[in-house]
Design an enzyme around this catalytic site. Structure first.
Site, short mmCIF file in Angstrom:
data_model
loop_
_atom_site.label_atom_id
_atom_site.label_comp_id
_atom_site.label_asym_id
_atom_site.label_seq_id
_atom_site.Cartn_x
_atom_site.Cartn_y
_atom_site.Cartn_z
N ASN A 183 -20.44 29.82 30.82
CA ASN A 183 -20.22 31.27 30.75
C ASN A 183 -19.65 31.59 29.38
O ASN A 183 -18.50 31.26 29.08
CB ASN A 183 -19.25 31.66 31.87
CG ASN A 183 -18.93 33.14 31.89
OD1 ASN A 183 -19.15 33.85 30.91
ND2 ASN A 183 -18.38 33.60 33.00
N HIS A 212 -25.90 38.31 32.86
CA HIS A 212 -24.76 37.54 32.38
C HIS A 212 -24.69 36.24 33.17
O HIS A 212 -24.76 36.24 34.40
CB HIS A 212 -23.49 38.36 32.58
CG HIS A 212 -22.25 37.56 32.45
ND1 HIS A 212 -22.01 36.78 31.33
CD2 HIS A 212 -21.20 37.37 33.27
CE1 HIS A 212 -20.84 36.17 31.50
NE2 HIS A 212 -20.33 36.50 32.66
N CYS A 250 -17.26 40.37 29.77
CA CYS A 250 -18.61 39.82 29.94
C CYS A 250 -19.70 40.89 29.95
O CYS A 250 -20.88 40.57 29.86
CB CYS A 250 -18.70 38.99 31.22
SG CYS A 250 -17.57 37.59 31.22
O1 UT7 Z 1 -17.80 36.10 33.78
C1 UT7 Z 1 -17.59 37.13 34.68
C2 UT7 Z 1 -16.64 36.89 35.70
N1 UT7 Z 1 -16.58 35.56 36.25
C3 UT7 Z 1 -17.33 35.22 37.30
O2 UT7 Z 1 -18.22 35.91 37.71
C4 UT7 Z 1 -16.94 33.94 38.04
C5 UT7 Z 1 -17.02 34.18 39.52
N2 UT7 Z 1 -16.49 33.13 40.34
C6 UT7 Z 1 -17.04 31.89 40.44
O3 UT7 Z 1 -17.97 31.57 39.75
C7 UT7 Z 1 -16.49 30.96 41.48
O4 UT7 Z 1 -15.64 31.66 42.34
C8 UT7 Z 1 -15.73 29.74 40.90
C9 UT7 Z 1 -16.71 28.80 40.22
C10 UT7 Z 1 -14.68 30.22 39.90
C11 UT7 Z 1 -15.05 28.97 41.98
O5 UT7 Z 1 -16.02 28.53 42.94
P1 UT7 Z 1 -15.80 28.81 44.48
O6 UT7 Z 1 -16.91 28.18 45.17
O7 UT7 Z 1 -15.62 30.29 44.66
O8 UT7 Z 1 -14.49 28.03 44.76
P2 UT7 Z 1 -13.12 28.56 45.37
O9 UT7 Z 1 -12.33 29.28 44.32
O10 UT7 Z 1 -13.38 29.24 46.66
O11 UT7 Z 1 -12.42 27.16 45.66
C12 UT7 Z 1 -12.97 26.22 46.59
C13 UT7 Z 1 -12.21 24.92 46.44
C14 UT7 Z 1 -10.69 25.12 46.38
O12 UT7 Z 1 -10.08 24.05 47.06
P3 UT7 Z 1 -9.58 24.24 48.58
O13 UT7 Z 1 -8.60 25.37 48.56
O14 UT7 Z 1 -10.81 24.54 49.39
O15 UT7 Z 1 -8.98 22.90 48.88
C15 UT7 Z 1 -10.40 25.02 44.90
O16 UT7 Z 1 -9.08 24.60 44.66
O17 UT7 Z 1 -12.58 24.28 45.21
C16 UT7 Z 1 -11.40 23.95 44.48
N3 UT7 Z 1 -11.71 23.98 43.06
C17 UT7 Z 1 -12.13 22.88 42.42
N4 UT7 Z 1 -12.35 21.63 42.82
C18 UT7 Z 1 -12.78 20.74 41.91
C19 UT7 Z 1 -11.68 25.01 42.20
N5 UT7 Z 1 -12.05 24.61 40.97
C20 UT7 Z 1 -12.33 23.27 41.09
C21 UT7 Z 1 -12.80 22.32 40.17
N6 UT7 Z 1 -13.00 21.07 40.63
N7 UT7 Z 1 -13.06 22.59 38.87
#
Ligand code: UT7
Length: 333
Positions: free
Chosen positions: A284, A254, A112
């Site tokens: 993204n 980005h 990225c």
């Molecule tokens: O491009 C350069 C590099 N990439 C980035 O910079 C991406 C950086 N990361 C992010 O944008 C975020 O961490 C994500 C969007 C990937 C995830 O969001 P988050 O708020 O950090 O969620 P999390 O990984 O902490 O997960 C929270 C909950 C989890 O469930 P539990 O364990 O709390 O029950 C996940 O399983 O959200 C769940 N979850 C989803 N739920 C519904 C993760 N993805 C989904 C989804 N739909 N698509």
């Protein structure tokens, strides 16, 4: 330094097929509301079967040449982590298809941050006199390396391409790139990776585990690193340019997650509305993300000639980087 690389053209392209949050919610254990509130993304574009990164790069590159009013470039530098084939590089074929036969052409893989790395390398080649014009393209098709069952990565990533044409000019001109800052941390390379398909796995002589062919990401850890490094990099570029942070009219980062943009704004103490945002429309798009945001910023009248702008990226590697410029009078094609 009396010679600078100046932005003279800007082009952007996304494939036709649109995948909305509702489309994903119909196929995966997710909801349109989760995707929208946790990422800011409403839709993304993905390639059609058989369509490639190189195809998108040709479209965006051709538009950047048109925007600059030229048909020529001495070099083509393509930032991508999803090349058409693992060998050779995709850039020479893109150059040939754009009618730039004979031009030097190579790929840069910094995920990225690829577009910022490509701008930095290309600017140095212009400043040194090695090239008079460089077509710098960021293009990726992450939809081709995602696990179809991974609701998190499928929600985030989309395909696209963006490009700028750099020409030799004077450092004081609008559009001159300056204040470049690049960095990496390879100790955290496994936070975002495709584990299989490279020499590490292939040298074992054993076939890859099926899931190892897909891109994986530790989202929460990557989020924290993205905020920390993009904020620090933008601050470094502003310091190198002797600009106060409050002097920045626009920051074009980005587009990884709209919450990351807000967190970076808070960390460096700037209002979030100075940050150009188009993630809702394209998701993204990896190396294409910054030039696509530039093009949307110009089209929406958010990026105007004369504004002080810093571009910043963060991604796999880990890698990060920023560069500044006074925005030039360019049309986004
Ligand atoms: O491009 C350069 C590099 N990439 C980035 O910079 C991406 C950086 N990361 C992010 O944008 C975020 O961490 C994500 C969007 C990937 C995830 O969001 P988050 O708020 O950090 O969620 P999390 O990984 O902490 O997960 C929270 C909950 C989890 O469930 P539990 O364990 O709390 O029950 C996940 O399983 O959200 C769940 N979850 C989803 N739920 C519904 C993760 N993805 C989904 C989804 N739909 N698509």
């Amino acid at each position: 330094m009396n010679r600078a690389a100046v932005v003279a053209g800007l082009g952007a392209w996304v494939p036709e097929t649109v995948v909305t949050n509702d489309d994903l919610a119909a196929r995966l254990d997710t909801s349109a509301e989760w995707i929208s509130t946790r990422t800011g993304i409403e839709q993304r574009h993905i390639v059609a079967p058989g369509e490639s990164t190189g195809d998108l790069a040709v479209e965006a590159g051709g538009r950047a040449l048109k925007s600059a009013g030229t048909e020529r470039a001495d070099m083509v530098v393509l930032a991508t982590s999803t090349p058409d084939r693992s060998c050779p590089a995709t850039a020479p074929e893109v150059a040939a298809r754009l009618g730039l036969g004979g031009a030097a052409a190579f790929d840069i893989a910094a995920v990225c941050t690829g577009f910022v790395y490509a701008l930095g390398v290309s600017a140095a080649l212009v400043e040194s006199g090695t090239a008079g014009t460089v077509l710098v393209i960021g293009a990726d098709t992450f939809s081709t390396i995602l696990n179809p069952a991974d609701r998190t990565t499928r929600a985030i990533f989309g395909d696209g391409a963006g490009a700028v044409l750099l020409r030799a000019g004077a450092p004081a001109e609008p559009g001159a790139l300056k204040g470049l800052h690049l960095g990496s941390d390879g100790t955290r390379s496994r936070l975002l990776e495709v584990a299989a398909g490279g020499s590490r796995q292939r040298s074992t002589g054993r076939p890859a585990e099926p899931d190892a062919e897909f891109f994986t990401m530790e989202g929460r850890a990557v989020f924290a690193e993205a905020v920390r490094h993009m904020a620090a990099s933008v601050e470094t570029t502003a310091r190198l340019l002797d600009w106060r942070l409050d002097d920045l009219d626009r920051v074009v980062l980005h587009q990884a997650n709209s919450r990351i943009l807000v967190a970076v704004a808070e960390r460096i103490g700037l209002p979030a509305d100075r940050f150009v945002r188009n993630i809702e429309r394209v998701g993204n798009t990896v190396a294409a993300s910054i030039p696509l945001a530039l093009a949307d910023g110009v089209r929406r009248g958010e990026l105007l000639a004369g504004q002080r702008v810093v571009l910043g990226g963060f991604g796999g590697g880990l890698t990060w980087g920023s560069v500044g410029l006074v925005w030039p009078d360019v049309v986004a094609a």
